[in-house]
Design a protein around this motif. Sequence first.
Motif, PDB file in Angstrom:
ATOM      1  N   SER A 192       0.786  -1.234   0.000  1.00 48.40           N
ATOM      2  CA  SER A 192       0.000   0.000   0.000  1.00 48.40           C
ATOM      3  C   SER A 192       0.818   1.285   0.000  1.00 48.40           C
ATOM      4  O   SER A 192       0.255   2.357   0.151  1.00 48.40           O
ATOM      5  N   VAL A 193       2.120   1.215  -0.182  1.00 46.42           N
ATOM      6  CA  VAL A 193       2.937   2.416  -0.035  1.00 46.42           C
ATOM      7  C   VAL A 193       3.082   3.200  -1.330  1.00 46.42           C
ATOM      8  O   VAL A 193       3.447   4.359  -1.321  1.00 46.42           O
ATOM      9  N   ARG A 194       2.749   2.589  -2.470  1.00 40.19           N
ATOM     10  CA  ARG A 194       3.074   3.187  -3.769  1.00 40.19           C
ATOM     11  C   ARG A 194       2.555   4.617  -3.914  1.00 40.19           C
ATOM     12  O   ARG A 194       3.286   5.529  -4.306  1.00 40.19           O
ATOM     13  N   ASN A 195       1.276   4.847  -3.611  1.00 40.46           N
ATOM     14  CA  ASN A 195       0.724   6.183  -3.810  1.00 40.46           C
ATOM     15  C   ASN A 195       1.378   7.211  -2.899  1.00 40.46           C
ATOM     16  O   ASN A 195       1.589   8.356  -3.286  1.00 40.46           O
ATOM     17  N   GLY A 196       1.708   6.810  -1.673  1.00 42.87           N
ATOM     18  CA  GLY A 196       2.355   7.736  -0.757  1.00 42.87           C
ATOM     19  C   GLY A 196       3.722   8.162  -1.244  1.00 42.87           C
ATOM     20  O   GLY A 196       4.092   9.336  -1.190  1.00 42.87           O
ATOM     21  N   VAL A 197       4.495   7.197  -1.732  1.00 40.66           N
ATOM     22  CA  VAL A 197       5.838   7.503  -2.229  1.00 40.66           C
ATOM     23  C   VAL A 197       5.754   8.327  -3.504  1.00 40.66           C
ATOM     24  O   VAL A 197       6.483   9.299  -3.696  1.00 40.66           O
ATOM     25  N   ARG A 198       4.855   7.937  -4.406  1.00 42.44           N
ATOM     26  CA  ARG A 198       4.766   8.587  -5.706  1.00 42.44           C
ATOM     27  C   ARG A 198       4.144   9.975  -5.617  1.00 42.44           C
ATOM     28  O   ARG A 198       4.602  10.921  -6.252  1.00 42.44           O
ATOM     29  N   ASP A 199       3.075  10.106  -4.832  1.00 44.62           N
ATOM     30  CA  ASP A 199       2.297  11.342  -4.835  1.00 44.62           C
ATOM     31  C   ASP A 199       2.609  12.275  -3.681  1.00 44.62           C
ATOM     32  O   ASP A 199       2.399  13.488  -3.784  1.00 44.62           O
ATOM     33  N   ASP A 200       3.078  11.739  -2.562  1.00 39.07           N
ATOM     34  CA  ASP A 200       3.249  12.565  -1.367  1.00 39.07           C
ATOM     35  C   ASP A 200       4.704  12.809  -1.003  1.00 39.07           C
ATOM     36  O   ASP A 200       4.996  13.307   0.079  1.00 39.07           O
ATOM     37  N   ASP A 201       5.631  12.450  -1.873  1.00 41.17           N
ATOM     38  CA  ASP A 201       7.049  12.711  -1.628  1.00 41.17           C
ATOM     39  C   ASP A 201       7.510  12.060  -0.327  1.00 41.17           C
ATOM     40  O   ASP A 201       8.165  12.688   0.506  1.00 41.17           O
ATOM     41  N   MET A 202       7.141  10.793  -0.137  1.00 40.52           N
ATOM     42  CA  MET A 202       7.513  10.063   1.075  1.00 40.52           C
ATOM     43  C   MET A 202       8.684   9.137   0.783  1.00 40.52           C
ATOM     44  O   MET A 202       8.749   8.513  -0.274  1.00 40.52           O
ATOM     45  N   ASP A 203       9.626   9.065   1.721  1.00 46.24           N
ATOM     46  CA  ASP A 203      10.742   8.127   1.640  1.00 46.24           C
ATOM     47  C   ASP A 203      10.589   7.057   2.711  1.00 46.24           C
ATOM     48  O   ASP A 203       9.998   7.296   3.770  1.00 46.24           O
TER      49      ASP A 203
END
Length: 299
Positions: A192-203
């Motif tokens: 479930s991390v894909r959208n957070g990394v891609r859209d929210d600039d999360m590392d």
Amino acid sequence: MRRNFIDTDAVNTAIAEELANLVPLLVPYRQPFENVLRRNLPQMRLGTRTLPRAGDPRWTHDRRAAGEPLFRLGQSGLLEARRLIRGFLFDMEELAALPPTAADGLGQRVARALAGVTHWKVAEGGRATLVQAMGQDALLEQVRRHVAHLDDDQPFTTPCVIRAGGLTGRRATTFHEITAIGREARNCLRYSVRNGVRDDDMDIWVIRRGPQLVAVASVFRERMIMELRGPGNSSCFRGVGHRLVTWIAASGLRVDGTVEISIADLLGVARNPVPTEDDVEAALTVRIAQTLDVFDDYL
């Protein structure tokens, strides 16, 4: 139930106009698409039930006399019909773009589905899209998942390694690496991390003591740790709490005020007299952001 549209000519005109602007990828399917749209749009819940008017075609009066319900699209119904047509064409473009050589036989299944598209039939007219109504949404979702993972091995950020407090923290650079971390840590990063990394600039950082996974940190924009969890999404860092605080202090990362660590996870390394664990309520925690300021007092 097939609806008798009094203004069926307007529906057919809308179909023709939308098909006139097909992307090159879909041009070979123009006639099958026209067939399937003409047959299935009247199965959708479009228009409003009505009675024939004086200027309506003769067949409408005959159908009414036979007891059949009639529907009129009107302006709003025609706009909804166009939305369904365009949505169908966008979905077909996603399917057609998948190469026949796609893994696990998916490409071949899509090719067979497109070859038989003219035979698709609406099973449930109340669905939001034609693809859903015709029972092809599961195939479309498989294609979307496949396409979403095509770039899993492509880096989206640069590598970074920080060593401090006997721990080594590494920043994940690909979705494949994050998924592997999620499987190892038994947490939601595996899916479930894909959208957070891609859209929210999360590392995502994985912090280890030797080969042992100690913690996974979610770091959002402005280098802020918003979540810190151990294996199995645990918030227990027994025996390494002090090391984590040291590592975070050395990393230069900021810490959100909601990120906490148990006092019990810090007590074992204090050199000055401190309360025993029995003296500390089980639920008592301290925020890491505060601990960074006062931790030296306990050493």
